[in-house]
Design a protein around this motif. Structure first.
Motif, mmCIF file in Angstrom:
data_model
loop_
_atom_site.group_PDB
_atom_site.id
_atom_site.type_symbol
_atom_site.label_atom_id
_atom_site.label_comp_id
_atom_site.label_asym_id
_atom_site.label_seq_id
_atom_site.Cartn_x
_atom_site.Cartn_y
_atom_site.Cartn_z
ATOM 1 N N ILE A 1 -8.389 -4.123 1.437
ATOM 2 C CA ILE A 1 -7.331 -5.014 1.449
ATOM 3 C C ILE A 1 -7.565 -6.031 2.641
ATOM 4 O O ILE A 1 -7.496 -7.323 2.790
ATOM 5 C CB ILE A 1 -5.954 -4.468 1.530
ATOM 6 C CG1 ILE A 1 -5.808 -3.640 0.253
ATOM 7 C CG2 ILE A 1 -4.924 -5.371 1.725
ATOM 8 C CD1 ILE A 1 -4.140 -3.356 0.235
ATOM 9 N N LYS B 1 -13.607 7.952 -15.232
ATOM 10 C CA LYS B 1 -13.200 6.561 -14.516
ATOM 11 C C LYS B 1 -14.197 6.417 -13.507
ATOM 12 O O LYS B 1 -14.730 5.244 -13.164
ATOM 13 C CB LYS B 1 -11.725 6.473 -14.057
ATOM 14 C CG LYS B 1 -11.153 5.409 -15.037
ATOM 15 C CD LYS B 1 -9.643 5.291 -14.522
ATOM 16 C CE LYS B 1 -9.598 4.435 -13.313
ATOM 17 N NZ LYS B 1 -8.326 3.949 -13.239
ATOM 18 N N ARG C 1 2.570 2.293 -3.211
ATOM 19 C CA ARG C 1 1.629 2.980 -4.109
ATOM 20 C C ARG C 1 1.287 4.318 -3.502
ATOM 21 O O ARG C 1 0.450 5.050 -4.330
ATOM 22 C CB ARG C 1 0.295 2.131 -4.276
ATOM 23 C CG ARG C 1 0.756 0.591 -4.614
ATOM 24 C CD ARG C 1 1.005 0.803 -6.558
ATOM 25 N NE ARG C 1 -0.368 1.049 -7.043
ATOM 26 C CZ ARG C 1 -0.340 1.197 -8.510
ATOM 27 N NH1 ARG C 1 0.768 1.275 -8.887
ATOM 28 N NH2 ARG C 1 -1.460 1.257 -9.119
ATOM 29 N N ASN D 1 -12.450 -7.889 -5.729
ATOM 30 C CA ASN D 1 -11.519 -7.810 -4.357
ATOM 31 C C ASN D 1 -10.219 -8.081 -4.742
ATOM 32 O O ASN D 1 -9.380 -9.127 -3.957
ATOM 33 C CB ASN D 1 -12.006 -8.685 -3.408
ATOM 34 C CG ASN D 1 -13.331 -8.123 -2.949
ATOM 35 O OD1 ASN D 1 -13.921 -6.867 -3.162
ATOM 36 N ND2 ASN D 1 -14.073 -8.534 -1.892
ATOM 37 N N LEU D 2 -9.327 -7.557 -5.511
ATOM 38 C CA LEU D 2 -8.147 -7.677 -5.829
ATOM 39 C C LEU D 2 -7.232 -6.839 -4.933
ATOM 40 O O LEU D 2 -7.848 -5.789 -4.388
ATOM 41 C CB LEU D 2 -7.740 -7.652 -7.169
ATOM 42 C CG LEU D 2 -8.398 -8.601 -8.391
ATOM 43 C CD1 LEU D 2 -7.717 -8.034 -9.687
ATOM 44 C CD2 LEU D 2 -7.834 -9.858 -7.926
ATOM 45 N N ILE D 3 -6.121 -6.986 -4.642
ATOM 46 C CA ILE D 3 -5.204 -6.092 -3.743
ATOM 47 C C ILE D 3 -4.870 -4.973 -4.870
ATOM 48 O O ILE D 3 -3.748 -5.096 -5.677
ATOM 49 C CB ILE D 3 -4.232 -6.836 -3.053
ATOM 50 C CG1 ILE D 3 -5.026 -7.761 -2.212
ATOM 51 C CG2 ILE D 3 -3.420 -5.956 -2.302
ATOM 52 C CD1 ILE D 3 -4.291 -8.603 -1.324
ATOM 53 N N PRO D 4 -5.059 -3.682 -4.730
ATOM 54 C CA PRO D 4 -4.794 -2.815 -5.670
ATOM 55 C C PRO D 4 -3.627 -2.622 -5.813
ATOM 56 O O PRO D 4 -2.833 -1.881 -6.941
ATOM 57 C CB PRO D 4 -5.697 -1.677 -5.327
ATOM 58 C CG PRO D 4 -6.161 -1.911 -3.807
ATOM 59 C CD PRO D 4 -6.075 -3.362 -3.420
ATOM 60 N N SER D 5 -2.806 -2.688 -4.564
ATOM 61 C CA SER D 5 -1.286 -2.213 -4.635
ATOM 62 C C SER D 5 -0.361 -3.288 -4.839
ATOM 63 O O SER D 5 0.862 -3.122 -4.993
ATOM 64 C CB SER D 5 -0.882 -1.697 -3.298
ATOM 65 O OG SER D 5 -1.414 -2.766 -2.042
ATOM 66 N N HIS E 1 0.748 -1.192 -0.087
ATOM 67 C CA HIS E 1 -0.005 -0.113 -0.004
ATOM 68 C C HIS E 1 1.095 1.416 -0.110
ATOM 69 O O HIS E 1 0.645 2.108 -0.877
ATOM 70 C CB HIS E 1 -0.851 0.103 1.175
ATOM 71 C CG HIS E 1 -1.466 1.360 1.351
ATOM 72 N ND1 HIS E 1 -2.683 1.496 0.902
ATOM 73 C CD2 HIS E 1 -1.146 2.423 2.415
ATOM 74 C CE1 HIS E 1 -3.226 2.789 1.259
ATOM 75 N NE2 HIS E 1 -2.338 3.200 2.420
ATOM 76 N N TYR F 1 -1.086 -3.387 -12.681
ATOM 77 C CA TYR F 1 -1.984 -3.278 -11.446
ATOM 78 C C TYR F 1 -3.358 -3.419 -11.737
ATOM 79 O O TYR F 1 -3.703 -3.197 -12.942
ATOM 80 C CB TYR F 1 -1.359 -2.164 -10.681
ATOM 81 C CG TYR F 1 -0.089 -1.997 -10.082
ATOM 82 C CD1 TYR F 1 0.080 -2.478 -8.753
ATOM 83 C CD2 TYR F 1 0.860 -1.645 -10.718
ATOM 84 C CE1 TYR F 1 1.263 -2.665 -8.175
ATOM 85 C CE2 TYR F 1 2.368 -1.865 -10.386
ATOM 86 C CZ TYR F 1 2.454 -2.384 -9.038
ATOM 87 O OH TYR F 1 3.692 -2.647 -8.278
#
Lengths: 805, 219
Positions: free
Chosen positions: A259, A799, A15, B94-98, A12, B136
């Motif tokens: 997450i 978006k 990013r 629900n993927l982990i965006p990072s 996290h 990503y």
């Protein structure tokens, strides 16, 4: 499993590097300001301890005259013959070109074992020490300072590591020569093991009294309030820094809710997740804490010379002007960083620990207003306000003062979001036009996300107004008081009694008046103090401001029928007019008046000069104040120098005294001013971080408005305006909070810490300046996020609609 | 049976009113069997799926997954079951965006301590993700994201795959393609599949269909 989950959590930050920077900088800055202050305090305490440990004053009893004056060394011989194991010490101040040092003359043959500093015993220079010329041991920085000014008349100097700065350690014969006190001693050190048979002290030396080690080493206690003030400001800065940390951690937790949900859905146990997040925070705190300590060292090193000068001017305490890295404050700083990060993360971790695995994944608490949390905050603010009120009514001592201060500031910070929400709702109701209505409503919606940064800004602004009002009020009172209190045009100090007599005879026909400034030092009502004698002259009734008593008190003093005391002694001892004021040596005089005595931390008593001489016949009569035409002062100084070869150091004009006093005053508050500026900087940074992170989360709210026809440029300008509006509203609330803070500082903290109470003055021009500064800080903080919005590619806004599908 | 539900009941409090979502549901899914769970909005389909995954607890009845009774299992055991045995595919991906695609694909397998790079590579190839491994989630289309989610669930070679409207966010053509792939892979792995769907067309492609209405199941 743990490594994989930890990697996902840490990803996290990769990013969101700005968020990470905010967390790190917030924690590092908070730790830096706190540990910087602690470093200064630790350095000062170390200096006090060293000074107290000189000649084992912190553990050996001593014998000295009740009135604090020097006495004949014959007394020493008499006591030794009577079986007393005592050792003579002569102590006094010696100065050259404005650099004062404390001369300590000892007799190494009779000194109790172990009372010589290691630094001295470790050097094999005994022969030089006993030689006619002598040898003076001193701390390396003192040797350097004296060598720089070319101190004439001193014996050769030897640097001794570990000695307290500002002290010269010499043979007693050398000290008697330097201090012009032939055959005199100040006190006698009493060896811990005394013979069983010895004649009673009262029989051999009836004028001497035994002093315990505690009574002698009081610098730590004397300067305690100064350091407590410094600590309080350090803590305020730390608290403001923690707002950033809390905000960054809270945001990171909210953003990572999806997450967390996914991790738990995929089989990561809750306990492991909480543990990993706690470890992550502690890891960050450790690294940021170390950086903060390094920054704190730099801040402390920058501020220490000013603090050292203040402590020397205000308390006569000599503190090393250079800083050393001490494990106690470094570790304490690290502890504060860990505890602060833990406290900032506690709420988020607690929420996570109670969060059901199927809790909504969308960030919500951080960005959406919650009426319940606003109500809860306002309730807590009310409770804190009640605590503040209770502390104001019944609180005692400095601790009570700081409880009042802390509760007041926290209550104000907590009430801020509610107050802003009301103001914004009112703005919405009064606004005309659809964009204006949207602007007010949207600003209200942003409040929860910005409230922590705004609270930090409120604390910084209030502290600035409060401390600024206190310092400016103090400055006004102090300069007015100096003008009244220093009516004499020139002050002169003779080197010997004989010279003083000749000087007085010489000056009498050449001046309007010659006023003796004679005093003795001694214990007054349990604390070190001083007793002055004043002449019967119109200067005093014409110029001395009295807080209690009228102009007739000077006649009472002249008749030897009363005493006046300074405000700090009056407050500390709880004296009333007519109460007996005990003087060193056993005499007492009824209290007939109280006078203001700003800048002096010691208790002071004034009696008639004839009365003083009668009570203390051995008093030094070296110093005089001269009343004359101010224009004649330079010529008079030259004439005295020619006639008596009196060094210029022994004469000081009214203007010089005022300049020095004001310099000490400005230095005293230089540190708080610096901390104020730093706190403002931290608050500005908190606002910048909040606006920046909010800007990334605001697209879903801005995209529809953009789609409906507002340009990105106009949206950006409105974002800028929003930051300015919130800063301005915060400033409006900061003014009354700051004034309350100033009142607490002037009427409670100052009285408790220093013993004097000052009238409060208002400085609206300063508030306007501060308001402009706050607006500038808000504009700066909002500038980049607004600029980014104005340049945002439409695809990012589109978006939002795509995601909604 | 890989999944067995006996007399499962679940109720919620909503605005002070108790709503019985499930009333004595019985259901079983065997290895290699594919079951479509249909029903109207609010009928309790997702609730039932969450109970099967150990994400929530039933008020009554008994649920067994791969022979493990979930009724009174402590949270750590439920977490271990999800990690090791159950593959989950959500409507919202629900993927982990990072994390990039490669890390997301391997994520659950790593959590379970069963990371098999060859299998992940094979899955990526089958799912058409090989060229997207360093991207990503935000850089992927909805269909691509859902393919990553399916790959992540299958990476542990689950005994039971639970899918909640896996194509609900996709257009018809993309949804069909994703569905083909999922059924193919489930069939090859011999896993049981319970899939919530609104679409009768998709439901018809599965081996069996059960309908949830009034808190009870009907074939």
């Amino acid at each position: 499993m743990i490594r994989t989950a930890f990697t996902a959590l840490l990803s996290h930050w990769r990013r969101h590097p700005l968020q990470l920077a905010g967390l790190f900088l917030g924690l590092a800055l908070a730790t830096a300001l706190w540990s910087g202050v602690q470093a200064i305090n630790a350095e000062a305490r170390q200096s006090y301890d060293r000074a107290a440990a000189v000649l084992s004053q912190d553990r050996l009893e001593s014998l000295s005259k009740r009135d604090g004056q020097n006495f004949d060394q014959q007394v020493f011989l008499d006591l030794r013959r009577a079986g007393w194991l005592v050792s003579p010490v002569l102590e006094g101040r010696w100065s050259h070109r404005g650099v004062p040092v404390r001369i300590l003359g000892v007799d190494p043959f009779t000194l109790p074992a172990g009372s010589l500093p290691d630094a001295v015993t470790g050097q094999d220079r005994t022969a030089e020490f006993f030689s006619d010329q002598g040898l003076a041991f001193a701390a390396p920085q003192t040797v350097e300072e004296l060598s720089r000014i070319g101190a004439e008349g001193l014996p050769p100097l030897a640097a001794a590591e570990g000695m307290a700065p500002g002290i010269l350690f010499v043979d007693i014969g050398v000290a008697q020569r330097l201090l012009r006190a032939e055959g005199q001693i100040t006190r006698l050190l009493v060896a811990p093991d005394q013979p069983l048979r010895q004649r009673p002290l009262a029989e051999v030396a009836p004028t001497l009294a035994r002093q315990t080690p505690v009574e002698q080493a009081d610098m730590g206690a004397l300067t305690g309030s100064f350091h407590l003030n410094l600590t309080a400001f350090g803590f305020l800065s730390f608290a403001v820094g923690l707002f950033i940390v809390h905000s960054a951690i809270g945001l990171a937790f909210e953003q990572r809710r999806p997450i967390f949900r996914t991790l738990r859905a995929l089989g990561l146990p809750l306990r492991t997740l909480v543990g990993l997040l706690a470890a992550e925070i502690m890891g960050f705190a450790l690294v940021a804490g170390i950086v903060g300590i390094a920054l704190g060292y730099v801040i402390a090193a920058g501020l220490l010379p000013n603090v050292a000068a203040t402590l020397r001017g205000l308390y006569g305490a000599t503190v090393s002007g250079s800083l050393s890295l001490r494990p106690e404050w470094a570790l304490a700083g690290l502890g504060m960083a860990l505890a602060g990060a833990g406290a900032a993360a506690a709420q988020s971790l607690w929420r996570l620990a109670r969060m059901p695995v199927l809790a909504p994944a969308q960030p919500r608490a951080w960005t959406r207003a919650s009426a319940r949390s606003l109500g809860w905050q306002t309730g807590l603010a009310g409770l804190l306000a009640l605590i503040a009120l209770a502390a104001a009514l019944w609180g005692e001592g400095l601790v009570g003062g700081f409880v009042l201060l802390g509760a007041l500031l926290l209550a104000a910070a907590l009430v801020l979001p509610g107050a802003l929400a009301i103001a914004l709702a009112l703005g919405e109701r009064l606004s005309k036009g659809v964009i204006a209505r949207w602007f007010w409503a949207d600003t209200r919606q942003q409040l929860p996300g910005l409230s922590l940064a705004l609270m930090a800004l409120l604390l910084a602004l209030s502290a600035n107004i409060g401390v600024g009002t206190m310092v400016s009020s103090f400055r006004l009172a102090f300069t007015a008081w100096l003008d009244q209190r220093l009516p004499s045009e020139l002050y002169v100090t003779a080197r010997t009694e004989d010279e003083a007599r000749r000087l007085a005879d010489w000056l009498a026909p050449r001046t309007d008046a010659l006023l003796p400034i004679w005093k003795i030092d001694g214990t007054i009502l349990g604390r070190p103090g001083e007793v002055y004698g004043v002449a019967d002259h119109r200067t005093y009734p014409d110029h001395w401001p009295m807080l209690l008593g009228d102009k007739t008190v000077w006649q009472v003093l002249a008749r030897g029928e009363g005493a006046i005391v300074n405000e700090q002694l009056w407050r500390r001892a709880g004296l009333h007019l007519g109460d007996p004021v005990p003087l060193p040596g056993g005499a007492s005089r009824p209290l007939v008046g109280v006078y203001a005595d700003y800048g002096n931390t010691r208790g002071q008593v004034i009696i008639g000069v004839a009365d003083l001489v009668a009570l203390y016949p051995d008093i030094d009569r070296l110093r005089y104040a001269i009343r004359t035409d101010p224009a004649k002062v330079p010529a008079l100084r030259d004439a005295i120098e020619d006639a008596f070869r009196l060094p210029q150091d022994n004469m000081i004009s009214q203007q010089e005294v005022k300049t020095i006093s004001l310099m000490v005053f400005e230095r005293t508050f230089a540190v708080t001013a610096a901390l104020n500026v730093l706190t403002m900087g931290v608050a500005g940074f908190a606002m910048f971080m909040s606006l920046l992170t909010l800007s990334t989360m605001r697209l879903p709210q801005l995209a529809p408005v953009w789609a409906l026809g507002l340009t990105r440029g106009r949206l950006a300008r409105l974002e800028l305006l929003r930051a300015l509006l919130l800063a301005a509203l915060t400033m409006v609330l900061a003014v009354p909070v700051g004034l309350l803070l100033a009142w607490v500082l002037l009427a409670v903290i100052n009285v408790e810490a220093f013993g004097w109470r000052l009238p409060m003055h208002l400085f609206p021009r300063d508030w306007l300046w501060l308001g402009a500064l706050a607006l500038a800080a808000a504009a700066l903080a909002a500038a980049w996020p607004a600029w980014r919005l104005s340049r945002l590619a439409p695809v990012h806004l589109l978006k939002v609609f795509a995601d909604e599908r | 049976m890989i999944l067995s539900l006996t007399g499962v009941g679940k109720a919620y409090e909503t605005g002070g009113t108790r709503v019985e979502v499930l009333r004595g549901v019985d259901l079983s899914v065997g290895p290699g069997e594919t079951v479509a769970l249909t029903g109207e909005s609010g009928s309790g389909k997702s609730t039932l799926l969450h109970l099967c995954a150990g994400l929530d607890r039933a008020d009554s009845g008994r649920i067994e997954v791969a022979g493990q009774d979930l009724t009174d299992a402590p949270d750590p055991r439920l977490a271990a079951l999800r990690r090791q045995t159950v593959g989950l595919v959500f409507q919202q991906f629900n993927l982990i965006p990072s994390l990039d695609v490669a890390a997301n694909l391997a994520f659950q397998a790593r959590l379970a301590g069963r990371h098999d790079p060859d299998w992940i590579a094979a899955l990526a190839s089958r799912l058409g993700l090989s060229a997207l491994m360093s991207r990503y989630p935000e850089q992927l289309s909805g269909g691509q994201q859902q393919r990553v989610a399916i790959g992540r669930a299958l990476a542990i070679r689950p005994a039971l795959l639970l899918a909640d409207e896996p194509t609900g966010n996709l257009d018809e053509a993309t949804g069909d393609a994703v569905m083909d792939l999922m059924l193919e892979l489930v069939s090859e792995a011999g896993a049981g599949l319970l899939m919530v769907t609104h679409s009768p067309r998709l439901a018809a492609r599965l081996g069996r269909r059960v309908h949830l209405a009034g808190g009870r199941l009907a074939a």
